[in-house]
Design an enzyme around this catalytic site. Structure first.
Site, short mmCIF file in Angstrom:
data_model
loop_
_atom_site.label_atom_id
_atom_site.label_comp_id
_atom_site.label_asym_id
_atom_site.label_seq_id
_atom_site.Cartn_x
_atom_site.Cartn_y
_atom_site.Cartn_z
N CYS A 1 -2.60 10.41 13.84
CA CYS A 1 -1.28 10.26 13.47
C CYS A 1 -0.45 10.25 14.66
O CYS A 1 -0.43 9.52 15.55
CB CYS A 1 -0.92 11.08 12.46
N HIS B 1 -4.23 9.57 8.10
CA HIS B 1 -4.91 10.85 8.29
C HIS B 1 -6.36 10.65 7.45
O HIS B 1 -6.40 10.62 6.39
CB HIS B 1 -4.20 12.11 7.36
N GLU C 1 -8.45 12.72 7.56
CA GLU C 1 -9.11 14.04 6.78
C GLU C 1 -8.43 14.22 5.40
O GLU C 1 -8.82 15.14 4.61
CB GLU C 1 -8.61 15.13 7.58
#
Length: 203
Positions: free
Chosen positions: A79, A181, A183
């Site tokens: 990011c 992202h 994750e």
């Protein structure tokens, strides 16, 4: 071991937990010497570009990041961490970045709802070990108002359309930047983290 840099700007726990879920050894670190000793480096980031650069300098991280990349250690910016890899950002004026990749960070075009937030697709521009097992047009989770504009189109690994096509993943010589992202992007996002762990292991 992969060092996840803590410089006060990242959702560090979710990145760490993502690596943990795929069996990749990682640690959140705030000491530059720990980055120096790591096999791979991750730079997450949420917030303003200028604040991030100021925090990296204050933490003594700029020099060790540049040295790690010079030594050929695999590196992943997530990011804001992707944006910091470039020359500069126009966010709130003009702020110099790390200068790893030539190019600028620019606001998404006028007329679009910002931040660009939610699930969107990637279009694979060129194959890379980071994308092993990732189908074209896979969806990932984005939250951003700015996007990178690389000078060298050859570093663009994937593109995403949101009013314009922007580089959602860049990479060269095992240095990667991801605008979304991983994750927070379910199984395919974790697959990308697993792939980065494999890149680190093979170095």
């Amino acid at each position: 071991m992969i060092a996840i840099i803590d410089y006060g700007m990242g959702n560090l726990r979710s990145v760490y937990k993502g690596f943990e879920k795929v069996g990749v050894k990682a640690a959140v670190v705030s000491d530059p010497s720990q980055v120096d000793q790591a096999d791979g480096v991750v730079l997450p980031g949420v917030g303003a570009f200028a604040d991030a650069m100021a925090n990296l300098r204050a933490a003594g991280m700029v020099e060790v990041i540049l040295q790690a990349i010079k030594e050929g250690k695999p590196f992943l910016g997530i990011c804001l961490g992707q944006q910091l890899l470039f020359d500069a950002s126009e966010e709130w004026g003009y702020t110099q970045g790390l200068g790893i990749f030539p190019g600028q960070v620019r606001r998404l075009p006028e007329g679009l709802k910002v931040p660009h937030m939610g699930w969107n697709q990637i279009e694979i521009a060129r194959p890379d070990p980071l994308l092993d097992g990732i189908p074209d047009r896979s969806s990932f989770y984005f939250v951003h108002s700015y996007a990178v504009e690389p000078v060298d189109a050859e570093i663009t690994l994937t593109l995403t359309e949101y009013g314009v096509h922007f580089a959602s993943i860049v990479g060269k010589n095992k240095v990667y930047g991801i605008q979304f992202h991983p994750e927070k992007s379910s199984a395919l996002g974790l697959k990308i983290l697993e792939n980065f762990g494999r890149v680190v292991k093979t170095c």
